[in-house]
Design a protein around this motif. Structure first.
Motif, PDB file in Angstrom:
ATOM      1  N   SER A  96       9.493 -34.821 -15.842  1.00  0.00           N
ATOM      2  CA  SER A  96       8.902 -34.664 -16.772  1.00  0.00           C
ATOM      3  C   SER A  96       7.796 -33.483 -16.904  1.00  0.00           C
ATOM      4  CB  SER A  96       8.140 -36.187 -17.197  1.00  0.00           C
ATOM      5  OG  SER A  96       6.969 -36.431 -15.829  1.00  0.00           O
ATOM      6  N   SER A  97       7.609 -32.784 -15.609  1.00  0.00           N
ATOM      7  CA  SER A  97       6.709 -31.809 -15.611  1.00  0.00           C
ATOM      8  C   SER A  97       7.139 -30.606 -16.437  1.00  0.00           C
ATOM      9  CB  SER A  97       6.526 -31.276 -14.132  1.00  0.00           C
ATOM     10  OG  SER A  97       5.732 -30.327 -14.138  1.00  0.00           O
ATOM     11  N   PRO A  98       6.545 -30.003 -17.024  1.00  0.00           N
ATOM     12  CA  PRO A  98       7.123 -28.822 -17.957  1.00  0.00           C
ATOM     13  C   PRO A  98       7.488 -27.543 -17.254  1.00  0.00           C
ATOM     14  CG  PRO A  98       4.929 -28.824 -18.155  1.00  0.00           C
ATOM     15  CD  PRO A  98       5.289 -30.195 -17.592  1.00  0.00           C
ATOM     16  N   PHE A  99       6.865 -27.649 -15.678  1.00  0.00           N
ATOM     17  CA  PHE A  99       7.010 -26.440 -14.776  1.00  0.00           C
ATOM     18  C   PHE A  99       7.906 -26.385 -13.682  1.00  0.00           C
ATOM     19  CE2 PHE A  99       2.641 -26.358 -16.861  1.00  0.00           C
ATOM     20  CZ  PHE A  99       2.772 -25.024 -17.286  1.00  0.00           C
ATOM     21  N   SER A 100       8.554 -25.414 -13.249  1.00  0.00           N
ATOM     22  CA  SER A 100       9.071 -25.323 -11.959  1.00  0.00           C
ATOM     23  C   SER A 100       8.636 -23.865 -11.443  1.00  0.00           C
ATOM     24  CB  SER A 100      10.506 -25.558 -12.060  1.00  0.00           C
ATOM     25  OG  SER A 100      11.073 -25.285 -10.645  1.00  0.00           O
TER      26      SER A 100
END
Length: 501
Positions: free
Chosen positions: A243-247
């Motif tokens: 669910s995190s928008p970042f990598s």
């Protein structure tokens, strides 16, 4: 100066000035005995592998001393630090749209010129839609400070490539600390490379928030920095299931390391590849599956042969599952390990193989010594596959899974034959052992797919079909199974890897 904030006392900051420099169309040459470097980072979500070509003179290819096409770079990967003598060169970015990877056959998407400077890295970042790409250029000085070795420091710059976040804050804490102890390192603006930052070597956790906020949107797994080197921390979109928008891509001298959100969810589904058999009494092509997730049982009822279950999302980690006959309740598999990788989607295939019966486990399948195996049974097994996360529109992953259990052959070779090829000349082929899997990446085209096995010294065609790949296609599972209803006794099934998404 030393950072005085608790929990990250080792971080030192060195403001060296903004490094992002617009490349000019021409420039003066330097001493040819001195070297600079050129690198390509592929951050275009839907791009295939990208080739970087460097040419000293576009008009006189036959006489060029330097005309190099480097190895292709896949999404979220970076090229090597390729050394070049200082001077002005032409550069091209292209992708392979046919079987030849010769420069003249590649599909050009970008061209420019670059000044290679002594002890500088000319760094290209391909972003956006590969059909209309945005190519960023940064001129990065090679850091060679004597104090780095003496003080056990490394160097890092931030590059924000997330199109939905114009400004983000990156925090760092030591491995045994939390966000409460983290220190704000820098605010990273979209498409901009930050100043160089010096940090003491250690293990660190990264945190991302919107600029000015303390609401954590991403917490990385721990990353170790144990040598004097320089890195680019590329903040990009998360293409996994979490669910995190970042990598984050941690770009170092030897390549990239993807840092997923430590709390990223995982998802999974089951596929019933268990066929009916005389050696599997009372089975009617349906199974029940119970999955133990965090002291709770998730049940999948009446999963039909040839069908995926619905996707299930849970925390990453290690769990177990059991498989039973939907009609009789007979348990086929009990407490099998289910390892769910963070930010990834897994498919677990349930299948069976014909095994000789050995009731007393003495290794003798012919107890009465009449030269005939006493009997057979179906042994139920599982195979877990991590689905491809590729989003390339010009090439696609095919994951081949060979469920066969034949005494006549040990492996099957799958040929993907183009219109101007025959089986013996096909460039795209993959040999897969029984009860195993393999990957092949194919460019968009129409293929005649043939499954060939060597039986009694003769190559035999077990099945064939047509495979069409285009920009609308998904990555595929190719399931190869025994099937008594076909003339050859085998069948090929193609299933979208994201069919149940």
């Amino acid at each position: 100066m030393k950072c005085n904030k608790a929990g990250l006392r080792g971080i030192q900051f060195s403001l060296l000035g903004i490094i992002a420099v617009a490349i000019s169309a021409c420039g003066s040459s330097s001493d040819d005995d001195e070297n600079g470097y050129i690198r390509l980072y592929n951050a275009s979500l839907n791009a295939p592998q990208i080739y970087l070509t460097v040419d000293e003179n576009l008009d006189e290819d036959d006489d060029d001393e330097i005309e190099i096409t480097y190895s292709p770079v896949a999404y979220s990967k970076v090229s090597a630090s390729n050394a070049l003598s200082t001077g002005t060169y032409y550069t091209e970015l292209a992708w392979q749209d046919e079987e030849s990877s010769e420069r003249s056959d590649l599909e050009l998407i970008f061209e420019d010129s670059v000044d290679i400077k002594s002890d500088n890295i000319s760094f290209y970042a391909l972003t956006g839609d590969v059909q209309n790409p945005d190519v960023l250029y940064f001129d990065i000085p090679v850091v060679d400070d004597d104090d780095d070795d003496d003080d056990d420091l490394f160097n890092v710059r931030l590059l924000n490539l997330h199109p939905d976040y114009q400004d983000v804050d990156l925090y760092m804490s030591e491995n045994d600390e939390t966000f409460n102890e983290a220190v704000l390192i820098e605010t990273a603006s979209y498409k901009a490379l930050t100043d160089n930052i010096k940090v003491e070597q250690d293990q660190y956790i990264f945190y991302i928030t919107e600029a000015g906020s303390t609401d954590v949107l991403y917490t990385s797994v721990a990353q170790s920095y144990s040598v004097v080197s320089q890195y680019v921390i590329a903040i990009r979109e998360n293409i996994g299931v979490g669910s995190s928008p970042f990598s984050i891509d941690n770009i170092g001298i030897n390549g990239t390391t993807a840092l997923n959100d430590v709390d990223s969810e995982a998802e999974f589904s089951f596929y019933n590849a268990l066929t009916e058999s005389e050696y599997l009494p009372d089975y009617q092509s349906e199974v029940d599956i119970d999955v133990g997730l965090l002291n709770d049982i998730t049940s999948i009822k009446n999963l039909q042969l040839g069908q995926f279950s619905e996707l299930i999302t849970g925390e990453n980690g290690d769990y177990d599952f059991s498989v039973s006959n939907s009609n009789t309740g007979e348990v086929y598999i009990k407490n099998a390990l289910l390892s769910l990788q963070e930010n990834a989607s897994s498919a677990i295939f349930i299948y069976g193989t014909k095994e000789p019966i050995d009731d007393d486990n003495d290794g003798n399948y012919d107890e009465d010594d009449d030269g005939i195996i006493d009997g057979y049974e179906t042994k139920i097994k599982s195979l877990s596959i991590t689905k491809s996360d590729s989003t390339s529109i010009y090439s696609h992953n095919v994951r081949i899974i060979n469920f066969t259990d034949s005494d006549d052959f040990s492996r099957v070779t799958f040929y993907f034959v183009l219109n101007d090829e025959i089986i013996s000349t096909a460039d795209n082929k993959l040999s897969v052992l029984q009860e195993s899997s393999g990957n092949i990446s194919l460019l968009n085209n129409t293929y005649q797919l043939h499954a060939i096995a060597t039986i009694d010294g003769i190559e035999r065609k077990l099945n064939s079909m047509e495979l069409i790949l285009n920009t609308e296609s998904q990555d595929q599972f190719l399931l190869f199974e025994e099937d008594e209803s076909t003339s050859s006794g085998f069948k090929i099934t193609l299933v979208n890897q994201k069919a149940s998404d």
